[in-house]
Design an enzyme around this catalytic site. Structure first.
Site, PDB file in Angstrom:
ATOM      1  N   ARG A  15       0.207  16.611   6.192  1.00 52.68           N
ATOM      2  CA  ARG A  15       0.491  16.930   4.653  1.00 52.68           C
ATOM      3  C   ARG A  15      -0.486  16.099   3.795  1.00 52.68           C
ATOM      4  NH1 ARG A  15       1.561  14.776   0.015  1.00 52.68           N
ATOM      5  NH2 ARG A  15       2.717  13.047   0.947  1.00 52.68           N
ATOM      6  N   ASP A  16      -0.195  14.669   3.556  1.00 49.12           N
ATOM      7  CA  ASP A  16      -1.060  13.926   2.448  1.00 49.12           C
ATOM      8  C   ASP A  16      -2.615  14.126   3.095  1.00 49.12           C
ATOM      9  OD1 ASP A  16      -1.392  12.332   0.419  1.00 49.12           O
ATOM     10  OD2 ASP A  16      -0.711  10.486   1.232  1.00 49.12           O
ATOM     11  N   HIS A 208       3.546   2.863   2.118  1.00 55.61           N
ATOM     12  CA  HIS A 208       2.362   3.900   2.355  1.00 55.61           C
ATOM     13  C   HIS A 208       1.323   3.486   1.622  1.00 55.61           C
ATOM     14  CE1 HIS A 208       1.208   8.437   1.631  1.00 55.61           C
ATOM     15  NE2 HIS A 208       0.523   7.654   0.843  1.00 55.61           N
ATOM     16  N   HIS A 210      -3.073   3.322   0.679  1.00 59.40           N
ATOM     17  CA  HIS A 210      -4.240   4.270   0.772  1.00 59.40           C
ATOM     18  C   HIS A 210      -5.331   2.830   1.081  1.00 59.40           C
ATOM     19  CE1 HIS A 210      -3.563   8.363   0.090  1.00 59.40           C
ATOM     20  NE2 HIS A 210      -2.292   8.145  -0.069  1.00 59.40           N
ATOM     21  N   CYS A 241      -4.481  12.083  -2.491  1.00 63.10           N
ATOM     22  CA  CYS A 241      -3.617  12.872  -3.445  1.00 63.10           C
ATOM     23  C   CYS A 241      -4.612  13.593  -4.390  1.00 63.10           C
ATOM     24  CB  CYS A 241      -2.868  12.178  -4.353  1.00 63.10           C
ATOM     25  SG  CYS A 241      -2.124  13.007  -5.753  1.00 63.10           S
ATOM     26  N   ASN A 250      -5.425   8.017   3.435  1.00 61.25           N
ATOM     27  CA  ASN A 250      -4.324   6.856   3.812  1.00 61.25           C
ATOM     28  C   ASN A 250      -4.877   5.747   4.926  1.00 61.25           C
ATOM     29  OD1 ASN A 250      -1.801   8.184   2.919  1.00 61.25           O
ATOM     30  ND2 ASN A 250      -2.996   9.743   3.674  1.00 61.25           N
TER      31      ASN A 250
END
Lengths: 311, 311
Positions: A15-16, A208, A210, A241, A250
């Site tokens: 997803r991300d 979370h 990055h 994003c 990430n």
């Protein structure tokens, strides 16, 4: 023997990881990636987003992906839901866990979700209430919790206020702090956990990070040292994003798991198996991935899925 | 106001950074790089190695480099000396500080310096004694202190024994622990500092990390949290030992300084100025550098050379 703390890894590559990639990835390939991550031992996995397909075209096949998940993947699957329309779509699938996102800054709320921060929080509360009524597991991610690409510094007390609101509205909702643009350093992480200590224990939080400024693994270390047990990470370190300028991936699952394992933590991820996923990701995306452990290999070679016995 | 601890940065790009690079860098370009680093505020800087030119051709111009250093650079300059022959060369130059290297493993001693570990330690003691007699400042780096590309795991007690020997032989010699191949994770760093605590205080140690498995910045964070105040780093994150297979670069000065500054530490490096060095390095080496902060920029933009006031 000292205790061996266990970490939970939420894999976000499908997803991300994918949503910012220019190369379209077809449903069949996403499923191959998801099932490979599940086979490597990730505890949970973001499989799809119910964002509007015109805004995030890479996620347009959310329903098809969820439809074809194995039972093992479905049991671990999370889908992103940004609004009531997204929840309606989610409720028509087999998904059992949703993740809702609110922004910690006005600038990011506007750019990413075309609403004010207050509107986003109200929407999140409604979505969470309906998801709870439908018996879905729920988590909420506070994006740009450590800094915003539009507004710059984010006051940590804004994050505290959002956490307060959500803890009151839905105490069973897991809360994730998202460093969407890699603005955090370990000192920020320590301060944030301290500010939140009265509201939520570190081992109930999910973080979370990055790796935009190379501090992502250091941030994860500081968080785990202070008691956080659940981390988002993406195989290969892919991601970023689509609405955050110059965002990068990430923290890589391989790099996080290697660092944690060698530092005496246990995870459910089989690191040697995880490393074999990087060539698949590279093939799907057409570029090399950022994970350093995928490139350099573990140290010592081949024995790194067990916590370091000498610590 | 909490105290603001200060870090000292030993810039290694002109030596450890360049020696593994395939593209020859001429003396004039090395001097440009060195003076740019000094102008950016690094506390000390490795400028040359007196390794045999046939083994490390990139360092063959050691004498010429030292000859042409500005007074500001010379005051901060360190040259690597591997044996008596190297010391003789050093003593014929203006250099005021030398760094001697011993390996923590037999395999690396053999591959890197064609001697046993015991022979290297005896050589180091002799070189240090002669350098002390010549009134040079001295440091000793223990290479592969956290793991060896040939022997695998390195017993930390071997490192302790080397430290004991050197502290006894030359108490004024600074000791650096080198993670030559990026084998360390923060748990290893904490354990090593604990084992060494009775011999040397953390603030007298210097640590040298490579980012091979993406844990370099996390290792530096753990070390500074535990009281280490001096770190090797290279502008752009260039580097890697020519005798260590698949070695990658040192932790990037920009990334280390950004992380430390944002976490509330002070350094003498002007981060915005440091970032301007990456294009020079890219031009000299013909490839993009590894520093993430050089690529992404600081956060918040342009204000990151002062310790984070909100911590």
């Amino acid at each position: 023997m000292p205790e061996t703390p266990s970490l939970h890894i939420v894999e976000v590559a499908p997803r991300d990881g994918l949503q910012n990639e220019a190369t379209p990835v077809v449903t069949r390939d996403k499923l191959e990636l998801i099932e490979a991550c599940v086979a490597a031992g990730v505890d949970r996995i973001e499989v799809a987003s119910f964002a509007h397909p015109s805004l995030v075209p890479q996620m347009a096949d959310a329903e098809a992906v969820i439809e074809q998940l194995s039972e093992a993947a479905l049991a671990r699957a999370i889908a992103l839901v940004l609004n009531q329309r997204g929840l309606e779509r989610a409720l028509r699938t087999r998904i059992r866990e949703i993740n809702v996102v609110v922004a910690a800054s006005e600038g990011f709320a506007r750019a990413n979700q075309r609403a004010t921060r207050t509107e986003l929080l109200a929407t999140a509360r409604n979505v969470l209430a309906d998801a709870r009524a439908a018996d879905l597991r729920r988590s909420l991610t506070i994006s740009v919790a450590f800094g915003c690409p539009f507004d710059g510094e984010v006051d940590p007390h804004e994050v505290v206020r959002i956490v307060e609101t959500i803890r009151e509205a839905d105490p069973a909702c897991e809360i994730a702090l998202g460093d969407t643009i890699g603005a955090a350093a370990p000192g920020d992480v320590a301060r944030m956990l301290e500010l939140l200590a009265d509201l939520v224990a570190p081992n109930e939080l999910r973080l979370h990070f990055h790796n935009t400024r190379n501090a992502g693994i250091a941030n994860a270390w500081e968080a785990m040292r202070l008691g956080v047990r659940t981390f988002d990470a993406s195989m290969g370190g892919i991601g970023g994003c689509p609405f955050a300028p110059r965002a990068t991936g990430n923290i890589a699952t391989e790099d996080l798991v290697w660092m944690a394992t060698r530092s005496g933590y246990r995870t459910n991820v089989d690191l040697e198996r995880a490393i074999t996923i990087a060539p698949l990701t590279t093939r799907l995306l057409g570029h090399e991935v950022a994970s350093m452990v995928a490139r350099a290999g573990t140290f010592p070679a081949g024995t790194s899925s067990q916590p370091n016995p000498s610590l």
